[in-house]
Design a protein around this motif. Structure first.
Motif, PDB file in Angstrom:
ATOM      1  N   PRO A 149       0.824  -1.215   0.000  1.00  0.00           N
ATOM      2  CA  PRO A 149       0.000   0.000   0.000  1.00  0.00           C
ATOM      3  C   PRO A 149       0.856   1.262   0.000  1.00  0.00           C
ATOM      4  O   PRO A 149       2.008   1.267   0.456  1.00  0.00           O
ATOM      5  CB  PRO A 149      -0.796  -0.119   1.309  1.00  0.00           C
ATOM      6  CG  PRO A 149      -0.763  -1.568   1.659  1.00  0.00           C
ATOM      7  CD  PRO A 149       0.552  -2.080   1.159  1.00  0.00           C
TER       8      PRO A 149
ATOM      9  N   ARG B  30     -16.055   9.674   3.045  1.00  0.00           N
ATOM     10  CA  ARG B  30     -14.669   9.709   2.559  1.00  0.00           C
ATOM     11  C   ARG B  30     -14.264  11.122   2.153  1.00  0.00           C
ATOM     12  O   ARG B  30     -13.153  11.575   2.474  1.00  0.00           O
ATOM     13  CB  ARG B  30     -14.518   8.758   1.378  1.00  0.00           C
ATOM     14  CG  ARG B  30     -13.077   8.581   0.927  1.00  0.00           C
ATOM     15  CD  ARG B  30     -12.953   7.416  -0.018  1.00  0.00           C
ATOM     16  NE  ARG B  30     -11.582   7.002  -0.176  1.00  0.00           N
ATOM     17  CZ  ARG B  30     -11.207   5.788  -0.528  1.00  0.00           C
ATOM     18  NH1 ARG B  30     -12.110   4.843  -0.718  1.00  0.00           N
ATOM     19  NH2 ARG B  30      -9.929   5.491  -0.667  1.00  0.00           N
TER      20      ARG B  30
ATOM     21  N   ALA C 261     -11.274  13.360   3.753  1.00  0.00           N
ATOM     22  CA  ALA C 261     -10.202  13.830   2.872  1.00  0.00           C
ATOM     23  C   ALA C 261     -10.093  15.345   2.907  1.00  0.00           C
ATOM     24  O   ALA C 261      -8.989  15.904   2.881  1.00  0.00           O
ATOM     25  CB  ALA C 261     -10.441  13.340   1.446  1.00  0.00           C
TER      26      ALA C 261
ATOM     27  N   ALA D 128      -3.177   8.402   2.453  1.00  0.00           N
ATOM     28  CA  ALA D 128      -2.894   6.988   2.213  1.00  0.00           C
ATOM     29  C   ALA D 128      -3.454   6.135   3.342  1.00  0.00           C
ATOM     30  O   ALA D 128      -3.955   5.025   3.115  1.00  0.00           O
ATOM     31  CB  ALA D 128      -1.385   6.770   2.078  1.00  0.00           C
TER      32      ALA D 128
ATOM     33  N   ASP E  16      -7.106   5.611   2.777  1.00  0.00           N
ATOM     34  CA  ASP E  16      -7.374   4.547   1.806  1.00  0.00           C
ATOM     35  C   ASP E  16      -7.329   3.173   2.472  1.00  0.00           C
ATOM     36  O   ASP E  16      -8.174   2.316   2.201  1.00  0.00           O
ATOM     37  CB  ASP E  16      -6.343   4.601   0.676  1.00  0.00           C
ATOM     38  CG  ASP E  16      -6.553   5.794  -0.245  1.00  0.00           C
ATOM     39  OD1 ASP E  16      -7.673   6.348  -0.256  1.00  0.00           O
ATOM     40  OD2 ASP E  16      -5.590   6.182  -0.947  1.00  0.00           O
TER      41      ASP E  16
ATOM     42  N   GLN F 183     -10.724   0.307   3.241  1.00  0.00           N
ATOM     43  CA  GLN F 183     -10.813  -0.944   2.495  1.00  0.00           C
ATOM     44  C   GLN F 183     -11.950  -1.850   2.965  1.00  0.00           C
ATOM     45  O   GLN F 183     -12.671  -2.415   2.120  1.00  0.00           O
ATOM     46  CB  GLN F 183      -9.474  -1.673   2.541  1.00  0.00           C
ATOM     47  CG  GLN F 183      -8.406  -1.031   1.673  1.00  0.00           C
ATOM     48  CD  GLN F 183      -7.077  -1.761   1.728  1.00  0.00           C
ATOM     49  OE1 GLN F 183      -6.935  -2.756   2.446  1.00  0.00           O
ATOM     50  NE2 GLN F 183      -6.101  -1.271   0.984  1.00  0.00           N
TER      51      GLN F 183
ATOM     52  N   ASP G  13     -15.145  -0.430   1.547  1.00  0.00           N
ATOM     53  CA  ASP G  13     -15.225  -0.683   0.103  1.00  0.00           C
ATOM     54  C   ASP G  13     -15.643  -2.124  -0.175  1.00  0.00           C
ATOM     55  O   ASP G  13     -16.427  -2.399  -1.092  1.00  0.00           O
ATOM     56  CB  ASP G  13     -13.872  -0.396  -0.554  1.00  0.00           C
ATOM     57  CG  ASP G  13     -13.528   1.090  -0.572  1.00  0.00           C
ATOM     58  OD1 ASP G  13     -14.464   1.921  -0.522  1.00  0.00           O
ATOM     59  OD2 ASP G  13     -12.327   1.420  -0.642  1.00  0.00           O
TER      60      ASP G  13
END
Length: 230
Positions: free
Chosen positions: A12, A78, A82, A210, A213, A217, A220
């Motif tokens: 990652p 998200r 961000a 990062a 993200d 997961q 997602d």
């Protein structure tokens, strides 16, 4: 003397960025993912996981469709996180805000300001993504028996791995601190300008994005399962 050549790190973006910024010599894992994961699970976790995989899924009535509303909810959380990490309109740099309380005084730059900012953003990610993950499981559990079992498995895995994940993510501020100190020392040996602070702030933002993200997961995956079940 020739400088030591580091092996390129795969994985990652969070791992690659931290390895570069903190000047870490990260080795490729020698064991497979399943083998490493088994070391993180205790016997009580294994029993709970086995029960979730082999037991009857919970009966939840009132099936709901995995509509675009869930996708929009995920995108909204998200985007909010961000934006908190890297605002579209850059606010005053942290070093300036740290000096607002004492105008016209040259306050020494201290990493504590950035560390607190990093910890606050990590807490926001854990809280907001955790709540979203629970809501996504509730939606998934209404889709089918298989989907309900997957929702239970995800709940067990979150419970089993939560403490280890928090321990690992807690290392991020410390590694950024090493990057901060190295950049400060390098700047002191050159022109002494403040450009390095702006560069560090961008590096910290890239690391936290990062991390976002990585933390997202599981959500997602649940969203993809909802669409598949629907």
């Amino acid at each position: 003397m020739q400088p030591k050549k580091r092996t390129a790190v795969s994985g990652p973006a969070l791992v690659r960025l931290l390895a570069r910024f903190a000047d870490l010599d990260v080795q490729e894992p020698g064991a497979s993912l399943s083998d490493k994961l088994s070391q993180w699970l205790g016997w009580t976790d294994a029993i709970a996981l086995s029960t979730a995989l082999n037991g009857e899924p919970p009966a939840i009535g009132g099936a709901r469709s995995a509509s675009a509303a869930q996708q929009h909810a995920c995108a909204r959380v998200r985007a909010s996180l961000a934006s908190a990490i890297a605002p579209a309109k850059a606010a005053a740099p942290l070093r300036h805000r740290a000096r607002e309380a004492v105008p016209q005084v040259d306050v020494p730059v201290d990493y504590a300001v950035y560390r607190q900012r990093c910890l606050s953003l990590q807490q926001a990610m854990e809280s907001d993504i955790g709540a979203l993950r629970g809501r996504m499981r509730a939606v998934l559990a209404t889709q089918s028996d298989r989907a309900a079992r997957l929702a239970v498995v995800d709940a067990v895995m979150e419970q089993a791995l939560g403490a280890r994940e928090r321990t690992l993510f807690a290392q991020v501020p410390a590694l950024l601190g090493k990057h901060f100190e190295r950049m400060r020392r390098a700047n002191a040996e050159t022109d002494g300008s403040s450009a390095w602070l702006e560069a560090f702030e961008k590096d910290m933002q890239s690391v936290l994005l990062a991390e976002l993200d990585v933390r997202f997961q599981p959500v997602d995956g649940l969203l993809a399962a909802c669409h598949a079940a629907h």
